[in-house]
Design a protein around this motif. Structure first.
Motif, PDB file in Angstrom:
ATOM      1  N   GLY A 110       0.812  -1.161  -0.028  1.00  0.00           N
ATOM      2  CA  GLY A 110      -0.105   0.074  -0.160  1.00  0.00           C
ATOM      3  C   GLY A 110       1.126   1.270   0.055  1.00  0.00           C
ATOM      4  N   SER A 114       3.845  -0.350   7.026  1.00  0.00           N
ATOM      5  CA  SER A 114       4.155  -1.521   7.957  1.00  0.00           C
ATOM      6  C   SER A 114       5.486  -1.278   8.940  1.00  0.00           C
ATOM      7  N   THR A 179      -3.257   3.394   2.838  1.00  0.00           N
ATOM      8  CA  THR A 179      -3.897   3.074   1.822  1.00  0.00           C
ATOM      9  C   THR A 179      -5.375   2.410   2.213  1.00  0.00           C
ATOM     10  N   TYR A 486      -2.279  -5.784  18.501  1.00  0.00           N
ATOM     11  CA  TYR A 486      -3.005  -5.063  16.975  1.00  0.00           C
ATOM     12  C   TYR A 486      -1.597  -4.751  16.166  1.00  0.00           C
TER      13      TYR A 486
HETATM   14  P1  FAD Z   1       1.349  -1.390   3.845  1.00  0.00           P
HETATM   15  O1  FAD Z   1       2.133  -1.448   5.146  1.00  0.00           O
HETATM   16  O2  FAD Z   1       1.952  -1.109   2.602  1.00  0.00           O
HETATM   17  O3  FAD Z   1       0.506  -3.062   3.845  1.00  0.00           O
HETATM   18  C1  FAD Z   1       0.229  -3.522   5.052  1.00  0.00           C
HETATM   19  C2  FAD Z   1      -0.309  -4.993   5.028  1.00  0.00           C
HETATM   20  O4  FAD Z   1      -1.166  -5.202   4.283  1.00  0.00           O
HETATM   21  C3  FAD Z   1       1.015  -5.801   4.367  1.00  0.00           C
HETATM   22  O5  FAD Z   1       0.837  -7.220   4.582  1.00  0.00           O
HETATM   23  C4  FAD Z   1       0.669  -5.731   2.845  1.00  0.00           C
HETATM   24  O6  FAD Z   1       0.987  -6.752   1.936  1.00  0.00           O
HETATM   25  C5  FAD Z   1      -1.075  -5.771   2.869  1.00  0.00           C
HETATM   26  N1  FAD Z   1      -1.625  -5.167   1.937  1.00  0.00           N
HETATM   27  C6  FAD Z   1      -1.426  -3.730   1.604  1.00  0.00           C
HETATM   28  N2  FAD Z   1      -2.322  -3.559   0.484  1.00  0.00           N
HETATM   29  C7  FAD Z   1      -3.056  -4.403   0.220  1.00  0.00           C
HETATM   30  C8  FAD Z   1      -4.319  -4.926  -0.473  1.00  0.00           C
HETATM   31  N3  FAD Z   1      -4.725  -3.865  -1.462  1.00  0.00           N
HETATM   32  N4  FAD Z   1      -4.794  -6.146  -0.475  1.00  0.00           N
HETATM   33  C9  FAD Z   1      -4.341  -6.930   0.312  1.00  0.00           C
HETATM   34  N5  FAD Z   1      -3.314  -6.781   1.394  1.00  0.00           N
HETATM   35  C10 FAD Z   1      -2.685  -5.677   1.286  1.00  0.00           C
HETATM   36  N6  FAD Z   1      -3.638   1.677  12.170  1.00  0.00           N
HETATM   37  C11 FAD Z   1      -4.824   2.051  12.874  1.00  0.00           C
HETATM   38  O7  FAD Z   1      -5.444   1.112  12.809  1.00  0.00           O
HETATM   39  N7  FAD Z   1      -5.135   3.250  13.422  1.00  0.00           N
HETATM   40  C12 FAD Z   1      -4.069   4.266  13.438  1.00  0.00           C
HETATM   41  O8  FAD Z   1      -4.823   5.218  13.938  1.00  0.00           O
HETATM   42  C13 FAD Z   1      -2.891   4.094  12.596  1.00  0.00           C
HETATM   43  N8  FAD Z   1      -2.319   5.099  12.623  1.00  0.00           N
HETATM   44  C14 FAD Z   1      -1.218   5.116  12.178  1.00  0.00           C
HETATM   45  C15 FAD Z   1      -0.079   6.392  12.050  1.00  0.00           C
HETATM   46  C16 FAD Z   1       0.959   6.142  11.372  1.00  0.00           C
HETATM   47  C17 FAD Z   1       1.797   7.465  11.385  1.00  0.00           C
HETATM   48  C18 FAD Z   1       1.498   4.974  10.710  1.00  0.00           C
HETATM   49  C19 FAD Z   1       2.707   4.845  10.077  1.00  0.00           C
HETATM   50  C20 FAD Z   1       0.742   3.767  10.803  1.00  0.00           C
HETATM   51  C21 FAD Z   1      -0.635   3.624  11.497  1.00  0.00           C
HETATM   52  N9  FAD Z   1      -1.520   2.731  11.505  1.00  0.00           N
HETATM   53  C22 FAD Z   1      -2.794   2.803  12.286  1.00  0.00           C
HETATM   54  C23 FAD Z   1      -1.085   1.416  11.117  1.00  0.00           C
HETATM   55  C24 FAD Z   1      -1.483   1.283   9.849  1.00  0.00           C
HETATM   56  O9  FAD Z   1      -2.910   1.008   9.541  1.00  0.00           O
HETATM   57  C25 FAD Z   1      -0.572   0.040   9.020  1.00  0.00           C
HETATM   58  O10 FAD Z   1       0.660   0.587   9.092  1.00  0.00           O
HETATM   59  C26 FAD Z   1      -0.916  -0.156   7.696  1.00  0.00           C
HETATM   60  O11 FAD Z   1      -0.187  -1.140   7.258  1.00  0.00           O
HETATM   61  C27 FAD Z   1      -0.593   1.030   6.825  1.00  0.00           C
HETATM   62  O12 FAD Z   1      -1.182   0.718   5.484  1.00  0.00           O
HETATM   63  P2  FAD Z   1      -0.213   0.857   4.303  1.00  0.00           P
HETATM   64  O13 FAD Z   1      -1.248   1.357   3.206  1.00  0.00           O
HETATM   65  O14 FAD Z   1       0.836   1.446   4.296  1.00  0.00           O
HETATM   66  O15 FAD Z   1      -0.181  -0.632   4.080  1.00  0.00           O
END
Ligand code: FAD
Length: 536
Positions: A110, A114, A179, A486
């Motif tokens: 996304g 992570s 994402t 989590y």
């Molecule tokens: P990625 O890190 O790119 O992917 C995460 C996982 O999902 C991986 O295993 C990937 O393979 C999988 N994945 C990605 N896209 C898809 C798809 N389309 N289909 C299937 N699998 C997929 N989380 C909360 O719940 N609440 C919060 O308030 C919160 N705040 C945050 C604040 C910050 C500054 C950060 C860095 C993270 C926060 N998070 C929070 C955590 C966040 O939900 C996770 O880090 C999530 O992984 C971030 O999404 P990403 O799009 O970067 O996913």
């Protein structure tokens, strides 16, 4: 039905057969690309694949380091190639091909936020979901409004687009440069979750490409097993390519409020009574503040004290304090009645009176609040440091004991980042998803969001912060707190089985149906081993 480990065993045979097949073909067809090598490596297979599949997007073998990193900044696994898809069929045909011919792990990426390589694929294929941008966002403004979005879309873009129609999603994360596919693979929990459930509660339909390359539309009514599996499914059952997100009428403004407590029981009682009341705030969170100098002064950049004089006499130094953060949404025409309502709600709470701070901001400013800190940290070069975060879900019945033993005892100082703490009520959340929570209806999300200072060997150094996390986890284990992690980053399948408990059977069954070769999301380390991440 075969277990995932049986499938992995079968997988190795498939690869072996494939290599023999390719070598045989090479000896017949000298023009075949693989004949330049003594044997067909996975990368040559991928190159060959890209030529055969006529992708609308493209495969890249360059700048692989772009996807060999994440927000956690401790894991760096180089893949063999990156797919920049332009259509769902790019993803499905490539996965179909890979699942038919070999043992190449595939990770959807996304926004790469992570913490420990979960969106990386060591010697595999990374699919850059943000490049999948078609079809465009499509809104339905009926009685139950929704938007269809590509799973690689950032929540901040959905917010901006939906606000043009006076609408917005109901449930958020604290930070919006994430994402849709990434947060739906976990849960998406924030201060609205007590009311609307997490983001996985607010999705009507998904389009998913399974580990076999099938494109399946799923919802509560259609292919419900896949729908539930994928929500909170850690990317294990399919790649979400499209999501239908529930919307509501968006407010224009937000009253944003912070107050402090010195006693944890008083603080958590107020939080719990707020999440269970009908007449309450729209957003409820909280945090723990340990030994902070000039705390209230720092708040003044965004908030105003209700009583300036009393506030200036309050000192946070050397104390463990608990901050309740709440927000009430409103439109300018209802400002007076909103203010009255807020006064009534606040009058029922038992915070330290001089510490009441208020602010009035736009809805976008409120939701995008973490981005302000991001920009400041980026300017100081402190955003791209290691983030040894720890996120725990603690049952309500054990929260007092947890707080008593952790805050001020295991943690005696700031962790160089916020410590969030707030309760949510699971009874409103949809059942049957892959998300694992404690057994009780009410549980707390506690997030230790530390940033490690590069090269530091002190309290804010990576080693010390990781050690602190370990001590908190050990305490939970020994005291049988009934905690679940989590955004968990367990290292072995045994640990994952323990994490899922009675849900493991369903999780493993779904894996064997939707991704029988266990090619998807290898970085979660559930059905495949991944190399260890570096410590520093
Ligand atoms: P990625 O890190 O790119 O992917 C995460 C996982 O999902 C991986 O295993 C990937 O393979 C999988 N994945 C990605 N896209 C898809 C798809 N389309 N289909 C299937 N699998 C997929 N989380 C909360 O719940 N609440 C919060 O308030 C919160 N705040 C945050 C604040 C910050 C500054 C950060 C860095 C993270 C926060 N998070 C929070 C955590 C966040 O939900 C996770 O880090 C999530 O992984 C971030 O999404 P990403 O799009 O970067 O996913």
């Amino acid at each position: 039905m075969k277990s995932p480990s049986q499938f992995l065993f079968k997988q190795k045979h498939v690869v072996l057969k494939l290599l023999i097949f390719i070598l045989f073909n090479c000896s017949i067809n000298k023009s075949n690309i693989c004949c330049n090598h003594n044997f067909a490596s996975p990368s040559s297979l991928i190159i060959q694949t890209s030529k055969q599949l006529k992708l609308e997007g493209h495969l890249s073998f360059e700048k692989l380091n772009l996807v060999a990193k994440d927000f956690g900044n401790r894991c760096h696994f180089l893949p063999l190639a990156i797919l920049y898809p332009k259509s769902v069929s790019d993803i499905s045909s490539l996965i179909k091909y890979i699942s038919e011919i070999g043992n190449i792990p595939v990770a959807a990426r996304g926004h790469g936020h992570s913490l420990e390589g979960q969106a990386q694929a060591y010697q595999g294929l990374v699919i850059n979901m943000e490049s999948l941008q078609t079809p465009e966002m499509a809104f339905k403004t009926t009685e139950l409004p929704y938007v269809d979005v590509s799973a690689g879309e950032l929540w901040i873009n959905i917010l901006h687009e939906s606000l043009k129609l006076g609408l917005a999603p109901k449930s958020w994360t604290d930070y919006l440069r994430l994402t849709v596919g990434g947060t739906l693979s976990y849960a998406g929990i924030s201060g609205q979750a007590f009311k609307h459930g997490p983001q996985i509660n607010n999705v009507y339909q998904l389009e998913v490409v399974t580990g076999k390359g099938e494109v399946i539309t799923c919802s509560e009514e259609q292919n419900a097993d896949l729908f539930h599996g994928v929500l909170g499914g850690l990317g294990q059952f399919g790649i979400i390519t499209r999501a239908r997100i529930a919307l509501e009428t968006a407010p224009k403004k937000v009253k944003w409020i912070r107050v402090l407590y010195s006693d944890f029981a008083t603080f958590s009682n107020d939080q719990e009574s707020l999440i269970s009341s009908q007449d309450t705030f729209d957003y409820i969170e909280g945090s723990v503040i340990i030994n902070k100098t000039g705390l209230l002064n720092n708040w003044r950049s965004t908030f105003n004290p209700k009583d300036t004089l009393l506030a200036s006499n309050f000192s946070s130094e050397g104390k463990v304090l608990f901050c309740l953060e709440v927000a009430k949404y409103f439109n300018p025409e209802n400002k007076d009645s909103t203010d009255q309502n807020i006064d009534i709600l606040l009058s029922k709470l038992n915070y330290i009176r001089p510490t009441l701070f208020l602010s009035e901001v736009s809805y976008v400013e409120f939701l995008d609040r973490v981005h302000v800190s991001e920009v400041k940290l980026q300017e100081k070069g402190l955003w791209d440091v290691a983030h040894p975060w720890l996120n725990l879900l603690i049952p309500k019945s054990r929260i007092l004991y947890f707080a008593q033993e952790v805050f001020g005892k295991i943690l005696t100082d700031s962790i160089n980042g916020p410590i969030l703490i707030y309760p949510v009520n699971k009874s409103k959340w949809i059942k049957g998803t892959s998300l694992v929570t404690p057994e009780e209806d009410v549980f707390y999300l506690i997030s230790f969001l530390s940033s490690a200072m590069p090269s530091s060997t002190g309290k804010d150094g990576l080693e010390n912060l990781l050690d602190q996390n370990k001590r908190i986890l050990n305490f939970c284990r020994k005291a049988r707190i009934g905690m679940k992690q989590y955004l968990a980053n367990h290292k072995t399948q045994e640990e994952w089985k323990d994490h899922f408990g009675p849900q493991w059977e369903t999780f493993a069954r779904r894996k064997s149906i939707y991704d029988p070769l266990a090619i998807l999301a290898p970085g979660q380390r559930i059905f495949r081993r991944a190399p260890a991440c570096e410590q520093q």
